[in-house]
Motif scaffolding. Structure first.
Motif, PDB file in Angstrom:
ATOM      1  N   THR A  11      58.462 -32.431  -7.791  1.00  0.00           N
ATOM      2  CA  THR A  11      58.286 -33.784  -7.291  1.00  0.00           C
ATOM      3  C   THR A  11      56.833 -33.880  -6.828  1.00  0.00           C
ATOM      4  OG1 THR A  11      60.583 -33.958  -6.564  1.00  0.00           O
ATOM      5  CG2 THR A  11      59.004 -35.438  -5.528  1.00  0.00           C
ATOM      6  N   THR A  12      56.162 -34.993  -7.115  1.00  0.00           N
ATOM      7  CA  THR A  12      54.752 -35.115  -6.746  1.00  0.00           C
ATOM      8  C   THR A  12      54.550 -36.201  -5.698  1.00  0.00           C
ATOM      9  OG1 THR A  12      54.408 -36.545  -8.670  1.00  0.00           O
ATOM     10  CG2 THR A  12      53.801 -34.228  -8.909  1.00  0.00           C
ATOM     11  N   HIS A  13      53.799 -35.853  -4.670  1.00  0.00           N
ATOM     12  CA  HIS A  13      53.361 -36.792  -3.644  1.00  0.00           C
ATOM     13  C   HIS A  13      51.834 -36.826  -3.662  1.00  0.00           C
ATOM     14  CE1 HIS A  13      57.335 -36.267  -1.134  1.00  0.00           C
ATOM     15  NE2 HIS A  13      57.524 -36.809  -2.321  1.00  0.00           N
ATOM     16  N   PHE A  14      51.257 -37.611  -2.760  1.00  0.00           N
ATOM     17  CA  PHE A  14      49.799 -37.767  -2.721  1.00  0.00           C
ATOM     18  C   PHE A  14      49.285 -37.644  -1.300  1.00  0.00           C
ATOM     19  CE2 PHE A  14      46.212 -40.652  -1.824  1.00  0.00           C
ATOM     20  CZ  PHE A  14      45.233 -40.038  -2.597  1.00  0.00           C
ATOM     21  N   MET A  15      48.099 -37.006  -1.158  1.00  0.00           N
ATOM     22  CA  MET A  15      47.448 -36.905   0.141  1.00  0.00           C
ATOM     23  C   MET A  15      45.946 -37.111  -0.008  1.00  0.00           C
ATOM     24  SD  MET A  15      47.238 -33.721   2.916  1.00  0.00           S
ATOM     25  CE  MET A  15      49.008 -33.436   2.930  1.00  0.00           C
ATOM     26  N   THR A  16      45.366 -37.743   0.997  1.00  0.00           N
ATOM     27  CA  THR A  16      43.912 -37.826   1.108  1.00  0.00           C
ATOM     28  C   THR A  16      43.571 -38.031   2.572  1.00  0.00           C
ATOM     29  OG1 THR A  16      41.913 -38.828   0.173  1.00  0.00           O
ATOM     30  CG2 THR A  16      43.683 -40.323   0.811  1.00  0.00           C
ATOM     31  N   GLY A  17      42.289 -37.835   2.910  1.00  0.00           N
ATOM     32  CA  GLY A  17      41.861 -38.053   4.281  1.00  0.00           C
ATOM     33  C   GLY A  17      41.678 -39.534   4.569  1.00  0.00           C
ATOM     34  N   ILE A  18      41.964 -39.937   5.794  1.00  0.00           N
ATOM     35  CA  ILE A  18      41.696 -41.304   6.213  1.00  0.00           C
ATOM     36  C   ILE A  18      40.412 -41.363   7.032  1.00  0.00           C
ATOM     37  CG2 ILE A  18      43.127 -41.121   8.301  1.00  0.00           C
ATOM     38  CD1 ILE A  18      42.691 -44.276   6.108  1.00  0.00           C
TER      39      ILE A  18
END
Length: 735
Positions: free
Chosen positions: A84-91
């Motif tokens: 399963t793929t999710h997404f992350m990045t810095g805010i």
């Protein structure tokens, strides 16, 4: 003809109903398997195939370190392997050079970095400043990041580390936000406590606004495409941000409808930050981690938000492998001592863990990749998390003592005013470590959550101080007073003489004339000025005022005794209550797992002894022991074979790989084991009797002649060892 049409219509409705049912089942299955995760910016590789449930793919940008693959290609590489793929990045930072250099909207935005009093921008990397999250930047995040992610079919988004450095607040962008928020011109924070408080409230607000707006957009955009977008905030704990002098929204986010949960970013790097106890400043990794995880758990427990706990087998700072192993065990144990959390980020950045070079010893400059003994142990540990159960069991020790926290802990850390010092957050640790070091599993309580009934569950004594934080509203005092009235015991510690007591806030404005916020609280509790030290009664409960700042309990040797004895007396005097008991250890049983930590700096230096048929999960050989002794300063993680459900059923009890496709017949047991390439698998398998044959095959059907099998008759378990392969190794056991 009409009959035929009706039949087709009925068939179509049936098929549509079936398809919707299948999609629902598929979605349900996917959601139910989001128990373990890891984050990576890279595509799938055989050497980093950790076999957690979810691959959180980091960043929408592409560059050579990611194999020049697009974001969509990286996502697909993990999906192709069953993730399963999710997404992350810095805010607060990230690869947003197209925003800063004007490629996005034709305007230069490097003036939107966080800037110190000296005029220096605080950088996270090359052309990557820590950001003042303007409305324009929020618009960029929505358009260039969030839409693309959702268009890729990802329905879970993580915006990590909303961080505003306390020492910053001098950029032109921040000054513009100040004028808009407060309605008057910017004021330098170093000039007064009032300015500092205003500056940090604005920093807090800016990331609260950014996350609220971006996540709200994500949910609305997802809904327009028929998707239910879930939004999470990976963040350091309030303990760590306060100690590292960073401002972040933290607990307030849990009340936003657009926030579904958090990742508790706790690891060796945060937990080894020194603190004071008994007059000594030193690293206390287990104790700090326990309080960090606790502050994250208590932040969300009353609100029902999902919480993932993170650990990291290494850390950002380069050290040696033995150091990493020791502290990984301490933080890993601390996270497991919260039995109502059972979702985990098993590691961040597997590429740097499996492929990075680190020192072979503390006194050597020689570097090597992760040793096999450590990668094996690590994989045994993370694979237990796939099956780690929730548990109603309590950590051993006297329950019911809480320490009050507030987001404003982050507001008073920098700069220093009027000479008032709080070294290493000692006003917080002074309330918690005296009990934790005596084997009391003290919990934390967030003032932002006092309106929730669940916040007060099982709480007997609340220890608090306004020496290092301030209440954001007066309503919180109503809830605290109500709890005391119904039988709670409040212990207030503080001289109330720090510089922030007199900032212009609700307790001294709008008709209120209190010199300190505690005076408002005491008046709610029926007390009369001058609010001297001593014991008071309110309703069915008690209030005890100690006119010392909590830091005084830890900055000098032996100075916590009177404080501890006072709390013990109050605890023991509660009707129908057990006595407050001191010891040197914490222990918890979660299903078949035994989790133990023995603290040092305690009068009791005896080891903790546990007996039974125990698999040592911190030993890469996963031996079966009849007894395990845990010394002060050490932890243990054990699989208790005596607690196995259905012991007659063949099953893998411990493994450095993930097990799939299990099949059990009358006299045979088979399964497939998968784990990263270039690692060694050990596994302990429970069988009804000694097998006559044990065979292992690679994914092409070739027999692995190097596989080693050893039977232990007493425990009815076998130890199997072979080289891992992400394509799978099939094991067949017959008896």
């Amino acid at each position: 003809m009409q009959r035929t049409i009706i039949l087709y219509l009925l068939l179509g409705l049936t098929l549509n109903s079936y398809c919707q049912s299948q999609q629902k089942d598929k979605k349900s299955l996917s959601t139910s398997r989001e128990k373990t995760t890891f984050q990576t910016a890279n595509p799938w590789k055989p050497v980093t195939d950790t076999r957690a449930d979810v691959a959180i793919v980091y960043s929408v940008k592409e560059h050579h370190e990611k194999g020049n693959l697009t974001f969509e290609q990286r996502v697909q590489s993990w999906r192709d392997r069953g993730y399963t793929t999710h997404f992350m990045t810095g805010i607060a930072w990230g690869e947003y050079q197209d925003y800063f250099t004007g490629k996005w909207d034709g305007k230069w935005h490097l003036d939107e970095g966080q800037v110190t009093q000296k005029g220096d921008t605080i950088w996270h990397g090359r052309m990557v400043p820590y950001i003042v999250p303007s409305k324009n930047f929020i618009a960029y995040m929505k358009e260039k990041v969030i839409k693309r992610v959702i268009d890729t079919g990802i329905d879970a988004i993580y915006l990590e580390e909303p961080e505003f450095w306390a020492r910053s607040g001098y950029s032109e962008a921040f000054k513009r936000e100040w004028k808009e928020y407060y309605g008057f011109d910017w004021r330098p924070q170093h000039e007064s406590p009032e300015n500092t408080y205003l500056s940090n409230k604005l920093k807090y607000h800016l990331y609260y606004r950014a996350l609220n707006e971006v996540f709200t957009f994500a949910k609305e955009y997802g809904k327009s495409k028929g998707m239910n977008i879930r939004c999470y905030v990976p963040t350091h704990s309030l303990v760590n941000y306060s100690q590292w002098m960073i401002v972040s929204p933290e607990a307030s986010l849990a009340s936003l409808p657009c926030v579904d949960g958090y990742i508790a970013q706790v690891w060796t790097g945060t937990s080894r930050e020194p603190n004071y106890f008994n007059g000594q400043r030193k690293e206390r990794v287990f104790e700090t981690a326990f309080l960090e995880y606790g502050s994250m758990e208590s932040m969300t427990a009353p609100t029902g938000r999902k919480m993932f706990f993170l650990t990291d087998p290494i850390e950002d700072w380069p050290r040696d492998w033995a150091d990493y192993k020791k502290n990984y065990q301490a933080t890993f144990t601390a996270q497991l001592l919260y039995p109502m959390i059972a979702d985990y980020e098993v590691m961040p950045w597997p590429d740097r863990i499996y492929e990075g070079l680190y020192r072979t010893s503390a006194n050597s400059d020689k570097k090597e990749r992760i040793p096999r003994f450590y990668s094996t142990q690590m994989q045994v540990m993370i694979n237990t998390l796939n099956n780690m159960p929730l548990s109603e069991n309590k950590v051993s020790g006297s329950q019911g003592i809480g320490v009050l926290m507030a987001n404003s802990l982050m507001f008073q850390r920098f700069p220093t005013h009027n000479g008032y010092e709080d070294p290493q957050l000692s006003n917080f640790y002074g309330q918690a470590l005296p009990f934790l070091k005596r084997g009391v599993p003290v919990k934390t309580v967030h003032i932002e959550n006092v309106s929730y009934k669940k916040t007060w569950n099982d709480l007997k004594i609340l220890v608090m101080s306004y020496s290092n934080m301030k209440p954001s509203d007066k309503e919180s005092h109503d809830h605290i007073a109500e709890w005391v009235k119904n039988g709670g015991v409040l212990v207030y510690c503080g001289r109330d003489d720090d510089a922030f007591q007199s900032v212009q806030e609700w307790w001294n404005t709008g008709g209120n004339t209190f010199k300190a916020p505690s005076e408002h609280l005491f008046s709610k509790l029926g007390l009369k000025a001058p609010f001297n030290a001593g014991e008071y009664t309110y309703g069915k409960g008690k209030v005890y005022i100690i006119r010392n700042d909590p830091k005084e309990f830890v900055l000098k040797e032996g100075s916590d005794v009177e404080f501890v004895n006072t709390v013990k007396k109050l605890y023991d005097s509660k009707s129908n209550s057990t006595t407050l008991t001191f010891k040197n250890h914490f222990a918890l049983t979660r299903g078949p797992y035994e989790i133990i930590s023995v603290v040092d700096e305690n009068e009791d230096q005896t080891p903790y002894i546990i007996k039974g048929k125990l698999i040592d999960l911190f030993d890469p050989e996963i031996p079966v022991l009849n007894e395990r002794q845990v010394k002060p300063g050490e932890q243990a993680f054990l699989y208790n074979i005596g607690n196995v459900k259905n012991p007659k059923t063949p099953q893998v009890l411990a493994t450095a790989a993930r097990v799939y496709d299990e099949k059990v017949t009358k006299n045979a047991y088979s399964f497939v084991a998968k784990s990263p390439l270039n690692t060694t698998n050990v596994m302990r398998v429970l069988l009804p009797k000694k097998p006559q044959q044990c065979d292992a095959y690679d994914h092409k059907g070739n027999k692995l002649n190097e596989a080693v099998w050893k039977w232990d008759e007493e425990s009815k378990t076998g130890l199997l060892r072979f080289e891992n392969n992400p394509e799978g190794v099939k094991v067949e056991l017959t008896w």
